[in-house]
Design a protein around this motif. Structure first.
Motif, short mmCIF file in Angstrom:
data_model
loop_
_atom_site.label_atom_id
_atom_site.label_comp_id
_atom_site.label_asym_id
_atom_site.label_seq_id
_atom_site.Cartn_x
_atom_site.Cartn_y
_atom_site.Cartn_z
N UNK A 23 0.83 -1.21 0.00
CA UNK A 23 0.00 0.00 0.00
C UNK A 23 0.87 1.26 0.00
N UNK A 24 1.96 1.22 0.75
CA UNK A 24 2.85 2.39 0.77
C UNK A 24 3.52 2.57 -0.59
N UNK A 25 3.83 1.48 -1.26
CA UNK A 25 4.39 1.58 -2.62
C UNK A 25 3.36 2.23 -3.54
N UNK A 26 2.09 1.85 -3.40
CA UNK A 26 1.03 2.45 -4.22
C UNK A 26 0.92 3.95 -3.95
N UNK A 27 1.04 4.34 -2.69
CA UNK A 27 1.00 5.77 -2.34
C UNK A 27 2.14 6.49 -3.05
N UNK A 28 3.34 5.93 -2.97
CA UNK A 28 4.50 6.57 -3.60
C UNK A 28 4.33 6.65 -5.11
N UNK A 29 3.76 5.62 -5.71
CA UNK A 29 3.52 5.65 -7.16
C UNK A 29 2.56 6.79 -7.54
N UNK A 30 1.52 7.00 -6.74
CA UNK A 30 0.59 8.09 -7.01
C UNK A 30 1.25 9.45 -6.83
N UNK A 31 2.09 9.57 -5.81
CA UNK A 31 2.75 10.85 -5.54
C UNK A 31 3.88 11.13 -6.51
N UNK A 32 4.25 10.14 -7.26
CA UNK A 32 5.31 10.30 -8.25
C UNK A 32 4.92 11.35 -9.30
N UNK A 33 3.66 11.50 -9.55
CA UNK A 33 3.18 12.38 -10.62
C UNK A 33 2.67 13.72 -10.12
N UNK A 34 2.19 13.77 -8.87
CA UNK A 34 1.66 15.04 -8.35
C UNK A 34 1.44 14.97 -6.85
N UNK A 35 1.39 16.12 -6.26
CA UNK A 35 1.04 16.24 -4.86
C UNK A 35 -0.45 15.92 -4.73
N UNK A 36 -0.81 15.17 -3.68
CA UNK A 36 -2.21 14.80 -3.49
C UNK A 36 -2.61 14.98 -2.03
N UNK A 67 4.53 16.43 4.19
CA UNK A 67 3.17 16.95 4.29
C UNK A 67 3.17 18.48 4.16
N UNK A 68 2.09 19.00 3.62
CA UNK A 68 1.90 20.45 3.54
C UNK A 68 0.44 20.72 3.84
N UNK A 69 0.22 21.55 4.86
CA UNK A 69 -1.16 21.84 5.23
C UNK A 69 -1.63 23.09 4.52
N UNK A 70 -2.84 22.99 3.96
CA UNK A 70 -3.48 24.13 3.33
C UNK A 70 -4.92 24.14 3.82
N UNK A 71 -5.21 25.08 4.73
CA UNK A 71 -6.52 25.08 5.36
C UNK A 71 -6.67 23.84 6.22
N UNK A 72 -7.75 23.13 6.00
CA UNK A 72 -7.95 21.90 6.78
C UNK A 72 -7.45 20.65 6.07
N UNK A 73 -6.87 20.81 4.88
CA UNK A 73 -6.40 19.68 4.09
C UNK A 73 -4.90 19.53 4.23
N UNK A 74 -4.44 18.29 4.22
CA UNK A 74 -3.01 18.01 4.22
C UNK A 74 -2.67 17.37 2.87
N UNK A 75 -1.71 17.96 2.20
CA UNK A 75 -1.25 17.48 0.90
C UNK A 75 0.10 16.81 1.09
N UNK A 76 0.32 15.73 0.36
CA UNK A 76 1.58 14.99 0.44
C UNK A 76 2.29 15.01 -0.90
N UNK A 77 3.62 15.07 -0.81
CA UNK A 77 4.46 14.98 -2.01
C UNK A 77 5.70 14.17 -1.65
N UNK A 78 6.39 13.71 -2.67
CA UNK A 78 7.61 12.94 -2.45
C UNK A 78 8.72 13.85 -1.94
N UNK A 79 9.54 13.32 -1.07
CA UNK A 79 10.74 14.01 -0.61
C UNK A 79 11.92 13.37 -1.35
N UNK A 80 12.17 13.84 -2.56
CA UNK A 80 13.15 13.20 -3.44
C UNK A 80 14.56 13.10 -2.87
N UNK A 81 15.03 14.09 -2.10
CA UNK A 81 16.39 13.93 -1.55
C UNK A 81 16.55 12.68 -0.68
N UNK A 82 15.49 12.26 0.00
CA UNK A 82 15.59 11.05 0.82
C UNK A 82 15.71 9.80 -0.06
#
Length: 108
Positions: A23-36, A67-82
């Motif tokens: 499931x975590x791999x699936x999350x990373x695959x989705x975040x590969x293309x855009x912040x969600x 993570x990045x919070x915008x209002x009440x929503x939290x958006x996730x993106x890949x941390x490529x340096x890691x």
């Protein structure tokens, strides 16, 4: 660990542990293309927010997502340096370890 590696043994273990769940791999695959946001990830993965939160926490603690919070929503993106740091850790094995031929079992 290689002398020039910036990752501690705990960080390396956390990174590979985070990568060990489908499931975590699936999350990373989705975040590969855009912040969600979490709600979009839940929709794409067909999972509940509570289940996904557990997995996102693991990815965040490993430093693989940001993570990045915008209002009440939290958006996730890949941390490529890691990802680069984990890749460099593995590359040290390839670079400094001799490549040995595969040994076949002896026939008796």
């Amino acid at each position: 660990m290689a002398p020039n590696s910036t990752l501690t043994p705990n960080a390396i273990a956390a990174g590979f542990h985070a990568l060990s769940d489908p499931l975590r791999i699936q999350v990373l695959e989705l975040l590969r293309f855009q912040e969600l946001c979490v709600c979009d990830l839940c929709d794409h993965l067909g999972t509940t927010q509570s289940k996904l939160s557990f997995h996102l926490k693991t990815l965040k603690e490993a430093g693989l997502v940001r993570p990045r919070q915008e209002g009440r929503w939290i958006y996730y993106s890949l941390n490529l340096p890691q990802f680069v740091a984990l890749e460099q850790y593995l590359a040290e094995f390839r670079r400094f370890s001799p490549i040995l031929p595969i040994r076949l079992p002896c026939e008796t």
